[in-house]
Design an enzyme around this catalytic site. Structure first.
Site, PDB file in Angstrom:
ATOM      1  CB  SER A 140      77.525  13.131  29.083  1.00 32.28           C
ATOM      2  OG  SER A 140      76.233  12.769  28.643  1.00 32.28           O
ATOM      3  CE1 TYR A 153      78.876  14.028  23.838  1.00 34.40           C
ATOM      4  CE2 TYR A 153      77.465  12.711  25.260  1.00 34.40           C
ATOM      5  CZ  TYR A 153      78.026  13.927  24.919  1.00 34.40           C
ATOM      6  OH  TYR A 153      77.731  15.038  25.663  1.00 34.40           O
TER       7      TYR A 153
END
Ligand code: NAD
Length: 257
Positions: A140, A153
């Site tokens: 990401s 995350y």
């Protein structure tokens, strides 16, 4: 002729979102696809639509070590071999650092980080046995720049990039290439699409949120022969978000010029 003719690729988290688009695109490019997820009804429906000669659905919780051998066996039983893996499954939890319960941190790392590790560990020997292959790990933009409220995350996705490099070094001699993709904001059920669309209009140079098919095409590039000399790398697919700080354009000439 498709760019993935003769290939057999397992895509995790393939029931919806980016994984579903990857499965559909790979099938259209000639691959046999094993769709894996914990959303059995949705994943099964996508596989059924693609057809039994092209796709097979398997239940796989990527963070569960015992689930992986069964998924690999199902792929081999259905299509004879396995020479590609897309570690796409992931979860997102938002919380400020000081409010993040350790269990939530662990839950996110179990799926995103441990899941990617277990996938590479289970599948690499199969790719080697098939004479080589590809692994694409979905990281990401949160792994590359700080985004508030994403401690767990971001940690898990940075680990995915780190593991991608190590795996690329260790597996190159087996003919296995390992790369990663770092999507920016993408319109999938993972995020609040309305809020994200408004934010992206303001913040992203390209003025819009990404589409799952756009990430799928980058994953296709990293899986196909087009990227035959690329390994240990990550490709950012973010509409220019990480290119720099968006400032209002000043068209006046500076006084000294
Ligand atoms: P999504 O929520 O639509 O899809 C994620 C899929 O993973 C779902 O089908 C879900 O059921 C599956 N999954 C969740 N936990 C699982 C588990 N334990 N085992 C197997 N499958 C599991 O979201 P998406 O946007 O398609 O996400 C795909 C990947 O892209 C994820 O790794 C995500 O972190 C990453 N990503 C998404 C964005 C975004 O803005 N959407 C941005 C950057 C990276």
């Amino acid at each position: 002729m498709g760019t993935l003719d003769g290939r057999v690729v397992l895509v995790t988290g393939a029931a919806r979102g980016q994984g579903e688009q990857e499965a559909r695109l790979f099938a259209a490019e000639g691959a046999k696809v094993v769709l894996a997820d914990v959303l059995d009804e949705q994943g099964g429906a996508v596989a059924k639509e693609l057809g039994p000669g092209v796709a097979r659905y398997v239940h796989l919780d990527v963070g569960e070590e015992a689930d992986w051998p069964a998924a690999v066996a199902a792929a081999k039983e259905a299509f004879g071999a396995l020479d590609g893996l897309v570690n796409n499954a992931g979860i997102l939890r938002r919380n400020l650092l000081v409010d993040t319960p350790p269990q939530e941190f662990t839950e996110v790392c179990r799926v995103n980080q441990l899941g990617t590790f277990l996938g590479m560990r289970a599948v690499a020997p199969e790719l080697a046995a098939a004479g080589g292959g590809t692994i694409v790990n979905v990281s990401s933009y949160a792994a590359l720049a700080g985004l508030a409220s994403l401690t767990s995350y971001a940690a898990s996705k940075a680990a995915v990039l780190a593991m991608t490099r190590v795996a690329a070094l260790e597996l190159a001699a087996e003919g296995i290439r390992v790369n990663a993709v770092c999507p920016g904001g993408v319109d999938t059920p993972m995020i609040d699409a309305e809020r994200a669309a408004a934010l992206h209009r303001k913040l992203v140079p390209m003025g819009r949120i990404g589409r799952p098919e756009e990430v799928a095409r980058t994953v296709l590039y990293l899986t196909a022969e087009d990227s035959s000399y690329v390994t240990g790398q990550h490709v950012v697919v973010d509409g220019g978000w990480l290119a720099g700080m968006p400032l209002p354009v000043d068209t006046r000439r500076s006084p000294s010029s």
